[in-house]
Motif scaffolding. Structure first.
Motif, PDB file in Angstrom:
ATOM      1  N   ASP A  58      74.279  40.292 -62.463  1.00  0.00           N
ATOM      2  CA  ASP A  58      75.082  40.667 -63.630  1.00  0.00           C
ATOM      3  C   ASP A  58      75.621  39.392 -64.252  1.00  0.00           C
ATOM      4  O   ASP A  58      76.134  38.518 -63.546  1.00  0.00           O
ATOM      5  CB  ASP A  58      76.236  41.592 -63.229  1.00  0.00           C
ATOM      6  CG  ASP A  58      76.803  42.354 -64.414  1.00  0.00           C
ATOM      7  OD1 ASP A  58      77.356  41.696 -65.327  1.00  0.00           O
ATOM      8  OD2 ASP A  58      76.702  43.584 -64.437  1.00  0.00           O
ATOM      9  N   ASP A  59      75.510  39.272 -65.573  1.00  0.00           N
ATOM     10  CA  ASP A  59      75.936  38.032 -66.224  1.00  0.00           C
ATOM     11  C   ASP A  59      77.432  37.989 -66.508  1.00  0.00           C
ATOM     12  O   ASP A  59      77.926  36.992 -67.047  1.00  0.00           O
ATOM     13  CB  ASP A  59      75.142  37.790 -67.515  1.00  0.00           C
ATOM     14  CG  ASP A  59      75.291  38.916 -68.527  1.00  0.00           C
ATOM     15  OD1 ASP A  59      75.700  40.016 -68.131  1.00  0.00           O
ATOM     16  OD2 ASP A  59      74.980  38.690 -69.720  1.00  0.00           O
ATOM     17  N   HIS A  60      78.172  39.038 -66.132  1.00  0.00           N
ATOM     18  CA  HIS A  60      79.623  39.036 -66.327  1.00  0.00           C
ATOM     19  C   HIS A  60      80.319  38.637 -65.021  1.00  0.00           C
ATOM     20  O   HIS A  60      80.205  39.352 -64.016  1.00  0.00           O
ATOM     21  CB  HIS A  60      80.113  40.416 -66.771  1.00  0.00           C
ATOM     22  CG  HIS A  60      79.675  40.773 -68.156  1.00  0.00           C
ATOM     23  ND1 HIS A  60      78.496  41.432 -68.407  1.00  0.00           N
ATOM     24  CD2 HIS A  60      80.251  40.544 -69.370  1.00  0.00           C
ATOM     25  CE1 HIS A  60      78.366  41.613 -69.714  1.00  0.00           C
ATOM     26  NE2 HIS A  60      79.409  41.073 -70.316  1.00  0.00           N
ATOM     27  N   VAL A  69      82.429  41.346 -63.219  1.00  0.00           N
ATOM     28  CA  VAL A  69      81.668  42.389 -62.522  1.00  0.00           C
ATOM     29  C   VAL A  69      81.245  41.891 -61.145  1.00  0.00           C
ATOM     30  O   VAL A  69      81.372  42.601 -60.141  1.00  0.00           O
ATOM     31  CB  VAL A  69      80.434  42.809 -63.344  1.00  0.00           C
ATOM     32  CG1 VAL A  69      79.547  43.761 -62.537  1.00  0.00           C
ATOM     33  CG2 VAL A  69      80.865  43.473 -64.651  1.00  0.00           C
ATOM     34  N   ALA A 115      73.947  35.419 -61.622  1.00  0.00           N
ATOM     35  CA  ALA A 115      74.261  35.571 -63.043  1.00  0.00           C
ATOM     36  C   ALA A 115      73.033  35.570 -63.946  1.00  0.00           C
ATOM     37  O   ALA A 115      73.114  36.009 -65.092  1.00  0.00           O
ATOM     38  CB  ALA A 115      75.212  34.453 -63.484  1.00  0.00           C
ATOM     39  N   ASP A 164      71.864  44.677 -63.505  1.00  0.00           N
ATOM     40  CA  ASP A 164      72.352  44.964 -64.852  1.00  0.00           C
ATOM     41  C   ASP A 164      71.143  45.004 -65.779  1.00  0.00           C
ATOM     42  O   ASP A 164      70.295  44.110 -65.738  1.00  0.00           O
ATOM     43  CB  ASP A 164      73.333  43.876 -65.292  1.00  0.00           C
ATOM     44  CG  ASP A 164      74.022  44.212 -66.606  1.00  0.00           C
ATOM     45  OD1 ASP A 164      73.857  45.348 -67.093  1.00  0.00           O
ATOM     46  OD2 ASP A 164      74.722  43.340 -67.147  1.00  0.00           O
ATOM     47  N   GLY A 178      72.225  38.151 -70.862  1.00  0.00           N
ATOM     48  CA  GLY A 178      72.512  37.358 -72.048  1.00  0.00           C
ATOM     49  C   GLY A 178      71.261  36.965 -72.819  1.00  0.00           C
ATOM     50  O   GLY A 178      70.132  37.275 -72.427  1.00  0.00           O
TER      51      GLY A 178
END
Length: 233
Positions: free
Chosen positions: A15-17, A20, A41, A61, A65
């Motif tokens: 997940d790139d956040h 999270v 990420a 995810d 991005g």
């Protein structure tokens, strides 16, 4: 209650956040039957780490991005390199058409980011056991996505046979095909506009033009013939 399992389930998260990933790290450490072996990420980091890290369930995810391999393309590449890898999609995009596509590609479960962490942990455990996981709401939507009357189905098959689709794909301009490919990968019109630095109006027009050339009437029909569309180009 401790989950009955012979060994810890090795889980990795893409997940790139950062927030999270942090939530997964904080919550999963309290689950005695689950071991978080990675929280990454980027798709590049994912593939590098999978070379040396054994993962039972990969929580993925769907959209990352810009310039990242993501969506259906990432799922397919993972399935090509690691065909036994169990994948659980966690995404804010809960489109039934997209969910049906990733399940067809070999994903074992889908859970929206609107669900709380205990529900996500339950989904991880179900996927680890080799079971397909969908929430009740999503399962109902997916099951009823392509429900048609017999007459409508006959008409659709008559006008959109594979041969016709293959020929019609060739009439699309390169930019129209870019839009179709990205849309089938789960990107919205706004996200495609940002990706290619075009206006939302331009992308929307290219999508509608592509639908018209393909003889399709809706997004659902576009997803229904997605495999034929992409293989015919």
């Amino acid at each position: 209650m401790v989950y009955a399992h012979n060994k810890q389930v090795r889980v990795a998260v893409l997940d790139d956040h950062p927030m999270v990933r942090t939530v997964f790290e904080l919550c999963l450490k309290h689950e005695p039957d689950i071991q978080l072996v990675g929280a990454w990420a980027s798709s590049n980091e994912l593939f590098n780490q999978l070379k040396s890290t054994v993962v039972d369930v990969l929580v993925l995810d769907f959209l990352l991005g810009e310039r990242e391999l993501d969506g259906l393309a990432l799922v397919k590449q993972l399935r090509n390199h690691y065909p036994q890898q169990k994948i659980l999609i966690s995404s804010s995009m809960e489109s039934p058409a997209i969910i049906k596509m990733v399940l067809s590609a070999g994903v074992k479960g889908f859970i929206g980011k609107s669900h709380n962490m205990p529900e996500i942990v339950h989904a991880i455990r179900q996927v680890a056991l080799g079971r397909l996981f969908l929430s009740k709401e999503v399962a109902y939507e997916v099951e009823n996505l392509y429900v048609m009357s017999e007459d409508a189905l006959d008409t659709s098959l008559e006008t959109c046979s594979k041969g016709n689709i293959y020929e019609r794909v060739k009439t699309l301009s390169p930019r129209e095909m870019e839009v179709v490919r990205c849309f089938l990968d789960g990107l919205s019109v706004s996200q495609i506009a940002v990706k290619f630095k075009r206006s939302r109006k331009t992308v929307s027009g290219q999508k509608q033009s592509a639908l018209k050339k393909l003889g399709l009437r809706s997004d659902s029909e576009l997803f229904k013939y997605s495999q034929d569309l992409l293989s015919g180009y």
